[in-house]
Scaffold this active site. Structure first.
Site, mmCIF file in Angstrom:
data_model
loop_
_atom_site.group_PDB
_atom_site.id
_atom_site.type_symbol
_atom_site.label_atom_id
_atom_site.label_comp_id
_atom_site.label_asym_id
_atom_site.label_seq_id
_atom_site.Cartn_x
_atom_site.Cartn_y
_atom_site.Cartn_z
ATOM 1 N N ASP A 77 0.799 -1.230 0.000
ATOM 2 C CA ASP A 77 0.000 0.000 0.000
ATOM 3 C C ASP A 77 0.829 1.275 0.000
ATOM 4 O OD1 ASP A 77 0.971 -0.192 2.540
ATOM 5 O OD2 ASP A 77 -0.967 -0.269 3.550
ATOM 6 N N ARG A 263 -5.382 4.276 5.927
ATOM 7 C CA ARG A 263 -5.593 3.957 4.523
ATOM 8 C C ARG A 263 -6.442 5.026 3.855
ATOM 9 N NH1 ARG A 263 -4.646 -1.246 2.935
ATOM 10 N NH2 ARG A 263 -4.959 -0.236 0.919
ATOM 11 N N TYR A 272 -0.042 -3.374 11.539
ATOM 12 C CA TYR A 272 0.994 -4.403 11.550
ATOM 13 C C TYR A 272 1.229 -4.766 13.018
ATOM 14 C CZ TYR A 272 2.157 -3.496 6.643
ATOM 15 O OH TYR A 272 2.113 -3.369 5.280
ATOM 16 N N PRO A 355 7.660 -5.891 5.077
ATOM 17 C CA PRO A 355 6.819 -4.878 4.424
ATOM 18 C C PRO A 355 6.699 -3.566 5.177
ATOM 19 C CG PRO A 355 5.421 -6.447 5.550
ATOM 20 C CD PRO A 355 6.841 -6.913 5.777
#
Length: 643
Positions: A77, A263, A272, A355
């Protein structure tokens, strides 16, 4: 954006006129027996490469993807500033900006020593330093990035679409053939595995992820550290009283660590969540972890703040590990410099890492951006095949730097908060913040610097343009376009079209005058037999078809007559011989580009590669040096070699 060059065409100017029917049959019909480039994998790297090559009707490109169709929800993302600059070259940066969450600030949280068991904000910082890029760091679902790249492909002259539900099960290379790579392809649909076809390709690029079949078939192996920590990730719609829920937040607590990434859309949030430490060689047992476990862990870490999760859009569990291939092509070490690589790997197929730093998708797409223009130049007879060896050389060095960074970043993020100076196993949250700030340019993607090579000159004349470090990306700046007084970004002229750019930063003399070094340069480039523009532009092509020359003058935009400029800066193009009026720029009086980018007022040349990296800096009158640079790897018209 320029259009109507070869005649007025109504409708969306972003949609190119289609190629002829014969070309479209090779790019949109059943898989042909032979292709120029076969891309395996329609992830970020594969689609970036396909979007580049799709604009060339004379290159037959096909994309294989084992999934049945485009993804609806991606895992990656984060979109770095440098990647946004690349998106601008493809023409959809503004659309990403409209949809994405902008990461403007980052907060850091640590255990609350005054209230044990809780957390407290330790600092709040600007996420990206001022002036680093004209674009911000943003967050947008990977599937939307795919959508934009697919749209670029569909609007291209070749109308390229991936061939879904296809996987590669065999690959051999016979370097004596015109199409030396033979690939066996089968359907990935259930009960259709025996439906096999064979495709012969000039080049194959494996963009098929960490479990890459192409990598395995050429005998490459990912090597590196084994995973030692497991993490969970989830996209949620939730209600919480945590005050920084709409800010990127790194949280170290006594009950574990958490990274919050807001987001797009204003409501969705990615967590996370740190899980368990793994023993040497141990793999995470995904069946033993549920989404409820992730939610419970997030609640413990966020305490005393509350978290009510109402919907989980997506979740997964993964291990942290850093792995890297020894080369990103099929050449043995002994063959480097003697043979042409025929099979390449990009993205997760050749490097994997955690990530949380948001680098995976970004670095993967920039792998493809590096390779695409090189393949196009060789296949179109513009450059020698030796150019292709620079892909592995350049991108392996970048990936190695990424692996080293990610190893330290992941270690610091996963470590327990230190209790005092003697706690060697923990990490001081303030130290983690300092590391985050220190590596800001790296994570933004703007620190990548290619070393001297066939296509990157030495730094002998770097002092003439200190703000354009050779090997780094061409740092855009605001300028005023002379012809129409429009404020524009200079870097946005470097589109993903495979062309080289030569930016001539002029001396102070009147460009129309006899003493102008800019005029002398233009006379050389337009008429001298040794000029790279003369030598490498095909007969009948527009004069900027291969090398696009643009000028930045020192005069104000009201102080020059555009009609007095050299003809090279007002080239006639297209079937009507229309004049291109958009080649000359003036300083923006609010922020003069000469001062902003430390460009010598005596003038200089800044050569920019098709992937937006600075290839060289030369004096304004170094005509021979400029010609010699291009002569080292480009092919004169009519001197094409086997590809």
């Amino acid at each position: 954006m320029q259009f109507h060059l070869n005649g007025f065409r109504a409708g969306d100017p972003h949609v190119a006129a289609p190629a002829d029917e014969q070309t479209l049959a090779r790019t949109t019909g059943a898989l042909p027996d032979e292709v120029d480039v076969l891309i395996v994998g329609a992830g970020p790297a594969g689609l970036t490469l396909a979007a580049q090559l799709a604009r060339f009707p004379d290159i037959t490109t096909r994309v294989l993807e084992q999934k049945p169709g485009p993804i609806q929800l991606g895992q990656a993302d984060g979109i770095a500033c440098r990647t946004m600059e690349m998106f601008e070259a493809f023409g959809f940066a503004e659309r990403v900006l409209r949809e994405a969450y902008w990461v403007n600030e980052t907060t850091f949280w640590k255990p609350d020593t005054e209230h044990p068991g809780g957390i407290v904000r330790s600092s709040r910082i600007q996420d990206t330093e001022d002036g680093l890029s004209e674009f911000p760091h943003v967050i947008l679902n990977q599937a939307r990035v795919h959508d934009f790249l697919l749209e670029v492909m569909r609007r291209s002259p070749t109308r390229l679409e991936p061939d879904y539900a296809r996987r590669v099960v065999g690959l051999t290379v016979d370097r004596g053939s015109s199409h030396p790579v033979t690939v066996t392809v089968e359907s990935s649909e259930p009960d259709q595995e025996t439906d096999r076809v064979t495709v012969r390709a000039r080049y194959v690029v494996g963009c098929d992820g960490a479990r890459s079949s192409v990598r395995s078939l050429i005998g490459r192996t990912l090597r590196g550290d084994s995973a030692n920590r497991s993490w969970g990730v989830m996209d949620v719609l939730a209600v919480t009283d945590f005050p920084d829920i709409r800010l990127k937040s790194a949280i170290h607590s006594d009950d574990g660590n958490l990274l919050i990434i807001p987001r797009e859309g204003g409501y969705l949030v990615r967590f996370y969540v740190e899980l368990d430490e793994l023993a040497e060689g141990q793999r995470v047992d995904r069946d033993a972890v549920s989404v409820d476990d992730l939610i419970a862990a997030a609640r413990r870490i966020l305490a005393p703040y509350t978290l009510q999760v109402h919907e989980v859009a997506w979740w997964s569990v993964y291990e942290i590990g850093q792995r890297l291939c020894e080369r990103f092509d099929d050449l043995a070490d002994a063959a480097v410099g003697r043979e042409t690589p025929r099979v390449f790997i990009a993205g997760d197929a050749c490097h994997t890492h955690s990530p949380k730093a948001g680098q995976g998708m970004n670095v993967s797409m920039r792998d493809a951006f590096n390779l695409g223009w090189k393949l196009a130049a060789v296949l179109r007879g513009q450059a020698a095949a030796t150019l292709l060896a620079t892909y592995s050389e350049e991108r392996h060095a970048v990936a190695k730097e990424l692996i080293d960074f990610d190893r330290e970043f992941a270690r610091m993020f996963s470590a327990k908060p230190s209790t005092d100076a003697t706690d060697v196993d923990g990490v001081d949250p303030a130290e983690f913040q300092r590391y985050f700030v220190k590596q800001g340019r790296f994570t933004a993607g703007t620190e990548t610097r290619y070393t001297a090579s066939l296509i990157t000159a030495g730094d002998r004349h770097q002092h003439l343009a200190g703000g354009y470090p050779i090997g780094r990306r061409f740092h855009s700046a605001a300028v005023i376009r002379l012809a129409d007084a429009k404020p524009v970004q200079l870097g946005h002229t470097v589109e993903a079209d495979g062309r080289w750019r030569v930016f001539a930063f002029a001396d102070a003399a009147d460009p129309a005058g006899p003493d102008s070094r800019l005029r002398a340069l233009c006379d050389f480039l337009a008429g001298d037999p040794s000029s790279p523009v003369v030598r490498f532009t095909p007969e009948g092509a527009d004069p900027d078809a291969v090398i696009d020359v643009r000028a930045v003058v020192q005069q104000g935009h009201r102080d020059l007559d555009p009609g007095s400029l050299p003809a090279l800066l007002r080239p006639r193009k297209g079937r009507y011989g229309l004049i291109d009026h958009e080649k000359v720029f003036c300083p923006d009086p609010r922020d003069d580009v000469f001062d902003l980018r430390d460009v010598d007022r005596s003038g200089c040349l800044v050569v920019v590669r098709p992937d937006q990296h600075v290839a060289g800096v030369f004096p304004l009158d170094a005509h021979t040096d400029l010609a010699g640079f291009f002569d080292a790897f480009m092919l004169a018209v009519g001197a094409a070699q086997p590809v």
